[in-house]
Enzyme design. Structure first.
Site, PDB file in Angstrom:
ATOM      1  N   ASP A 121      21.959 -25.105   1.924  1.00 29.14           N
ATOM      2  CA  ASP A 121      22.935 -24.040   1.687  1.00 29.14           C
ATOM      3  C   ASP A 121      23.827 -23.822   2.896  1.00 29.14           C
ATOM      4  O   ASP A 121      23.454 -24.157   4.024  1.00 29.14           O
ATOM      5  CB  ASP A 121      22.242 -22.695   1.439  1.00 29.14           C
ATOM      6  CG  ASP A 121      21.231 -22.769   0.321  1.00 29.14           C
ATOM      7  OD1 ASP A 121      21.378 -23.630  -0.547  1.00 29.14           O
ATOM      8  OD2 ASP A 121      20.302 -21.941   0.368  1.00 29.14           O
ATOM      9  N   TYR A 122      24.946 -23.156   2.642  1.00 32.94           N
ATOM     10  CA  TYR A 122      25.903 -22.822   3.704  1.00 32.94           C
ATOM     11  C   TYR A 122      25.212 -22.103   4.864  1.00 32.94           C
ATOM     12  O   TYR A 122      25.468 -22.382   6.026  1.00 32.94           O
ATOM     13  CB  TYR A 122      26.982 -21.918   3.082  1.00 32.94           C
ATOM     14  CG  TYR A 122      28.116 -21.573   3.992  1.00 32.94           C
ATOM     15  CD1 TYR A 122      29.048 -22.543   4.364  1.00 32.94           C
ATOM     16  CD2 TYR A 122      28.280 -20.277   4.483  1.00 32.94           C
ATOM     17  CE1 TYR A 122      30.107 -22.226   5.202  1.00 32.94           C
ATOM     18  CE2 TYR A 122      29.337 -19.961   5.322  1.00 32.94           C
ATOM     19  CZ  TYR A 122      30.248 -20.935   5.673  1.00 32.94           C
ATOM     20  OH  TYR A 122      31.291 -20.622   6.506  1.00 32.94           O
TER      21      TYR A 122
END
Ligand code: URA
Length: 257
Positions: A121-122
């Site tokens: 994920d970011y």
């Protein structure tokens, strides 16, 4: 046959590979699916339809077509492990203009076009493999590979033992039970008000770690992948990467269970 000729023939033969391997390395289908396509007569080599499974071809020279699609000529295979920093997307392009893992590699001078194997994920950091070896990517993403992924995770509050055990034995996400995981408190860091744990899983479903802890009412504050199979992120700072050695790639292609 004279020695030089024998050498040339031997060399030509070592360049030959089974069609299903070439197709899966190009990322067009898994090996099993490629075998099915060959049996169905949907694969041709230099214009000739092939239906025999043992057939070999030269991925650099032969024109191979699978279900109407050309298999690109094989270039050199390259796999790197990147320490993805927080604030970077695990894609090649981002419509919102955020930093991508591809631009990180490009900036540091790597010209090859590599694809991320799975996602982080970011807001997650840690070990991300990037490769142009379709066979490796397909294998690692398949359930059969059972490659262990180890994460360090900081939660907003501690987990009770019973909650930990429940997560370990598997919970239902998207209608399917998760494979068993292992969760252990991370030494002195686990005694903090916002404690750290280590979690090991053998699958990589969408936002899996965050969603599992959220099920127990916990917020994941930090998430970092520290190991994948036998590879460890230890020596790489965020944003750094290194090439994997051929032996490491070979080991990654072996089943891990
Ligand atoms: N699980 C998550 O929730 N996020 C990641 O980035 C990786 C695993």
């Amino acid at each position: 046959m004279i020695a030089a000729e024998r050498g040339r023939v031997a060399e030509a033969q070592t360049l030959l590979e089974r069609l299903q391997k070439i197709i899966s390395e190009a990322g067009l289908a898994s090996r099993r699916k490629a075998e099915e396509l060959i049996r169905q007569g949907r694969v041709s080599v230099n214009g000739v339809t092939v239906t025999e499974l043992g057939t070999k071809a030269n991925p650099d020279r032969d024109r191979i077509v699978v279900a109407g699609r050309n298999v690109p000529r094989a270039g050199p295979r390259l796999t790197v492990m990147l320490h993805k920093p927080v604030g970077c997307v695990s894609t090649l392009h981002d419509p919102e203009g955020r930093l991508t893992v591809a631009s990180l590699l490009r900036r540091s001078g790597l010209k090859a076009r590599l694809y991320p194997v799975g996602r982080l994920d970011y807001y997650s950091s840690g070990l991300l493999l990037m490769t142009n070896d379709g066979e490796l990517a397909n294998f690692l993403m398949s359930r059969a590979s059972a490659v262990p992924r180890v994460y360090q995770v900081k939660l907003d509050s501690a987990l009770e033992t019973a909650e930990r055990k429940r997560l370990e034995s598997g919970i239902v996400l998207d209608g399917r039970k998760t494979e068993p995981v292992r969760i252990r408190p991370l030494g002195a860091l686990s005694e903090r008000k916002k404690p750290w744990y280590e979690i090991t899983l053998v699958e990589g479903r969408y936002h899996q770690v965050r969603r599992m802890f959220e099920r127990r009412g916990r917020q994941v504050i930090k998430l970092k992948r520290v190991r994948l199979a036998f590879l460890s992120i230890e020596r790489l700072a965020p944003g750094e990467w290194r090439r994997l050695a051929p032996l490491e790639v070979k080991r990654l292609k072996e089943p891990h269970a």
